[in-house]
Write an enzyme that holds these catalytic residues in place. Sequence first.
Site, PDB file in Angstrom:
ATOM      1  N   ARG A  43      27.870 -32.286  73.198  1.00 49.92           N
ATOM      2  CA  ARG A  43      26.505 -32.158  72.682  1.00 49.92           C
ATOM      3  C   ARG A  43      25.645 -31.843  73.900  1.00 49.92           C
ATOM      4  O   ARG A  43      25.444 -32.690  74.781  1.00 49.92           O
ATOM      5  CB  ARG A  43      26.070 -33.460  72.012  1.00 49.92           C
ATOM      6  CG  ARG A  43      24.649 -33.443  71.433  1.00 49.92           C
ATOM      7  CD  ARG A  43      24.362 -34.786  70.787  1.00 49.92           C
ATOM      8  NE  ARG A  43      22.975 -34.923  70.376  1.00 49.92           N
ATOM      9  CZ  ARG A  43      22.528 -34.681  69.149  1.00 49.92           C
ATOM     10  NH1 ARG A  43      23.366 -34.264  68.219  1.00 49.92           N
ATOM     11  NH2 ARG A  43      21.252 -34.835  68.855  1.00 49.92           N
ATOM     12  N   HIS A  98      23.826 -26.207  65.243  1.00 46.76           N
ATOM     13  CA  HIS A  98      24.283 -27.578  64.964  1.00 46.76           C
ATOM     14  C   HIS A  98      25.257 -27.534  63.782  1.00 46.76           C
ATOM     15  O   HIS A  98      24.958 -28.031  62.691  1.00 46.76           O
ATOM     16  CB  HIS A  98      23.073 -28.456  64.642  1.00 46.76           C
ATOM     17  CG  HIS A  98      23.340 -29.930  64.700  1.00 46.76           C
ATOM     18  ND1 HIS A  98      24.571 -30.460  65.036  1.00 46.76           N
ATOM     19  CD2 HIS A  98      22.527 -31.000  64.436  1.00 46.76           C
ATOM     20  CE1 HIS A  98      24.499 -31.782  65.001  1.00 46.76           C
ATOM     21  NE2 HIS A  98      23.285 -32.133  64.638  1.00 46.76           N
ATOM     22  N   GLN A 145      26.443 -30.746  61.550  1.00 49.45           N
ATOM     23  CA  GLN A 145      25.439 -31.252  60.618  1.00 49.45           C
ATOM     24  C   GLN A 145      25.485 -30.482  59.306  1.00 49.45           C
ATOM     25  O   GLN A 145      25.442 -31.063  58.215  1.00 49.45           O
ATOM     26  CB  GLN A 145      24.039 -31.146  61.226  1.00 49.45           C
ATOM     27  CG  GLN A 145      22.923 -31.581  60.283  1.00 49.45           C
ATOM     28  CD  GLN A 145      23.016 -33.050  59.930  1.00 49.45           C
ATOM     29  OE1 GLN A 145      23.036 -33.895  60.818  1.00 49.45           O
ATOM     30  NE2 GLN A 145      23.078 -33.375  58.642  1.00 49.45           N
ATOM     31  N   ASP A 199      13.181 -30.740  58.882  1.00 51.31           N
ATOM     32  CA  ASP A 199      13.612 -31.338  60.148  1.00 51.31           C
ATOM     33  C   ASP A 199      12.348 -31.740  60.900  1.00 51.31           C
ATOM     34  O   ASP A 199      11.230 -31.372  60.525  1.00 51.31           O
ATOM     35  CB  ASP A 199      14.448 -30.331  60.957  1.00 51.31           C
ATOM     36  CG  ASP A 199      15.257 -31.004  62.064  1.00 51.31           C
ATOM     37  OD1 ASP A 199      15.171 -32.232  62.205  1.00 51.31           O
ATOM     38  OD2 ASP A 199      15.965 -30.285  62.788  1.00 51.31           O
ATOM     39  N   CYS A 236      18.194 -34.042  58.421  1.00 48.92           N
ATOM     40  CA  CYS A 236      19.323 -34.466  59.255  1.00 48.92           C
ATOM     41  C   CYS A 236      19.059 -35.770  59.988  1.00 48.92           C
ATOM     42  O   CYS A 236      19.998 -36.355  60.541  1.00 48.92           O
ATOM     43  CB  CYS A 236      19.712 -33.354  60.231  1.00 48.92           C
ATOM     44  SG  CYS A 236      18.464 -32.977  61.473  1.00 48.92           S
ATOM     45  N   ARG A 241      28.362 -37.060  57.827  1.00 47.88           N
ATOM     46  CA  ARG A 241      28.681 -36.602  59.182  1.00 47.88           C
ATOM     47  C   ARG A 241      30.054 -37.135  59.589  1.00 47.88           C
ATOM     48  O   ARG A 241      30.857 -36.427  60.205  1.00 47.88           O
ATOM     49  CB  ARG A 241      27.610 -37.081  60.172  1.00 47.88           C
ATOM     50  CG  ARG A 241      26.272 -36.362  60.098  1.00 47.88           C
ATOM     51  CD  ARG A 241      26.370 -34.931  60.594  1.00 47.88           C
ATOM     52  NE  ARG A 241      26.795 -34.866  61.987  1.00 47.88           N
ATOM     53  CZ  ARG A 241      25.987 -35.041  63.032  1.00 47.88           C
ATOM     54  NH1 ARG A 241      24.697 -35.288  62.866  1.00 47.88           N
ATOM     55  NH2 ARG A 241      26.470 -34.931  64.268  1.00 47.88           N
TER      56      ARG A 241
END
Length: 308
Positions: free
Chosen positions: A107, A134, A137, A225, A266, A294
């Site tokens: 990450r 991402h 996700q 988001d 998310c 996830r």
Amino acid sequence: MTDFLDINKTAPDDLKKMIAMAKDMKQARMGQPKATLDADQPLANHMVALIFEKPSTRTRVSFDVGVRQMGGQTMVLSGNDMQLGHGETIADTARVLSRYVDMIMIRTFEEATLLEMAEYASVPVINGLTNRSHPCQIMADIQTYEEHRGSIAGKKVVWTGDGNNVCASFLHAAGQFGFDMVFTGPEVLDPETVFVEEARAKGVSVTLERDAQKAVEGADLIVADTWVSMHDAQSTRERRHNQLRPYQVNEELMARAKPDALFMHCLPAHREEEVTSAVMDGPQSVIFDEAENRLHAQKAVMRFCLGK
């Protein structure tokens, strides 16, 4: 063995197999005896390096737990531990880690770091997030939608706010899973043109609509988001809030979508900013199923990468 770098770099059939596997593993944990679960240990005797240049809650916990549930062990390394590309080149770090571990999840900030790690590692590399995408996700998001509403193919997904890295992966997924997408937000925060054009080239509709009320008409799924990142300066935060206030997801906006439309985020969310608590805690919200998934989606990704 293979990498999982972006949704648009993975074959649609493989993506669908991963979603199906994630659903099966989730169902198994809900209904199977513990002895049966313990017998399914595809990562037994495997060590997975989890590298976090960028801090995380959900990514760290879900990958760590997922590896352990499948019989493996994790080595968690922070940006301070690694100093990627400073004390040692990323390429040399990748070569060294490949001698110690069986898989790497990273990450990070720059996409170039991920790509260089994947180029020089001789073990699978998974994109846990970059500034540009991402994918893990969105695999969880697809799983979540399909658990509640069936196939996402042909559905209308509306992204509200900033055309950021999560939005980019949704555009990748639109082309691979065959759903239409509408971005609604200020022009200055539009998603990258290359992502929009790539999805359109695969035969799906991608629309940029400035009017949020119009954008969500007939939507099957609305996604938001955060408006600001933890790293943004105060001046950036104030400017973003001014730009994005018209795109807040509230009960009025949700009412313009289909009656059975879902809401996703998310997380972490800034309540009463990009979304109201009434929506987050309301009957159309699936944000905590999304967060749980996830774990399951990433377990499927890891199995795919290891050919298991």
